[in-house]
Enzyme design. Structure first.
Site, PDB file in Angstrom:
ATOM      1  N   LEU A 101      -2.638  -3.510   2.947  1.00  0.00           N
ATOM      2  CA  LEU A 101      -3.151  -1.894   2.396  1.00  0.00           C
ATOM      3  C   LEU A 101      -2.522  -0.522   3.822  1.00  0.00           C
ATOM      4  O   LEU A 101      -3.192  -0.720   4.515  1.00  0.00           O
ATOM      5  CB  LEU A 101      -4.286  -1.689   1.671  1.00  0.00           C
ATOM      6  N   ASP A 102      -2.030   0.091   3.805  1.00  0.00           N
ATOM      7  CA  ASP A 102      -1.784   1.392   4.299  1.00  0.00           C
ATOM      8  C   ASP A 102      -3.528   2.387   4.812  1.00  0.00           C
ATOM      9  O   ASP A 102      -4.504   2.227   4.265  1.00  0.00           O
ATOM     10  CB  ASP A 102      -0.227   2.160   4.503  1.00  0.00           C
ATOM     11  N   TYR A 103      -3.356   2.448   6.064  1.00  0.00           N
ATOM     12  CA  TYR A 103      -4.631   3.729   6.294  1.00  0.00           C
ATOM     13  C   TYR A 103      -4.646   4.474   4.949  1.00  0.00           C
ATOM     14  O   TYR A 103      -6.344   4.463   4.592  1.00  0.00           O
ATOM     15  CB  TYR A 103      -4.444   4.440   7.499  1.00  0.00           C
TER      16      TYR A 103
END
Length: 234
Positions: A101-103
């Site tokens: 999951l991206d930042y």
């Protein structure tokens, strides 16, 4: 046993990520750096180390569901010294995320030391559904929704068919439900951008039949035996 498969079995990383660690010279066998991808080891005799610590195969595997907050990277190490999802799970075993999951995305993230399961769940051929709730700018037209669902050309590839539903809409923003079966880098954000409706916020609420439920943001729990068996049968 091939070195990358051994590393995955030890829970160092997924098999794919283990190959990167070998290629980049992070793995030693009997105190010698190994960069050869087909290198084989004897798990009962050879000493394998990562970050100067010996790695061994553990019989009891760990399976965790985390409600990831924004502001955390989904890696086990970060060159910019940012907060990592593994910082939120304080256990005495080396675990790694299944997928990413991206930042700036929150929600359901699975972590484990089972490299083989990670490899299977992240392989595109299994088409495991990932369910997201997104707030996007504006309200998409039926034509744009249709394009989204049929697949879009982004980053020189066409996305697999996806699900898109408007849950509610205001004058300048919509809340939508999106289901994809791939896990490419920032895929949902790029797909929304491609139809002219950039993401404002993004949360993953389910992977397959596993749901985030009422788990608080930043909290985690162990998977039940039923959930583990479900994942292994996917």
């Amino acid at each position: 046993m091939r070195l990358q498969k051994f590393l995955a079995a030890c829970g160092v990383a997924s098999r794919r990520k283990s190959e990167e660690l070998i290629k980049d010279g992070f793995i030693k066998v009997n105190n010698t750096v190994i960069k050869e991808m087909g290198h084989k080891i004897d798990p009962n005799k050879d000493i394998v180390t990562y970050q100067n610590k010996r790695v061994t195969i553990s019989e009891k595997k760990i399976y965790i569901l985390l409600n990831k907050p924004t502001g955390y990277v989904t890696t086990v190490s970060d060159q910019f010294n940012r907060d990592k999802v593994t910082d939120l799970v304080q256990i005495n075993k080396r675990i790694h995320p299944i997928g990413r999951l991206d930042y700036n995305t929150s929600g359901l993230l699975l972590l484990t030391d089972d490299g083989e399961l990670t490899y299977k769940l992240t392989h595109p051929k299994h088409k495991v559904e990932k369910v997201y709730i997104a707030k996007i700018k504006g309200t998409p037209s039926k034509d744009n929704i249709n394009k989204f669902q049929k697949g879009l050309e982004i980053d020189n590839y066409k996305t697999q068919p996806a699900y898109f539903e408007i849950l509610n809409s205001q004058s300048d923003m919509s809340t939508v439900k999106i289901i994809i079966t791939e896990g490419r880098n920032r895929q949902v954000r790029k797909m929304c951008q491609a139809i002219g409706h950039p993401v404002i916020s993004l949360q993953r609420i389910a992977v397959g039949k596993l749901n985030i439920g009422n788990l608080e943001l930043g909290k985690w729990r162990f998977l039940t035996e039923k959930e583990i068996n479900y994942l292994k049968k996917l």
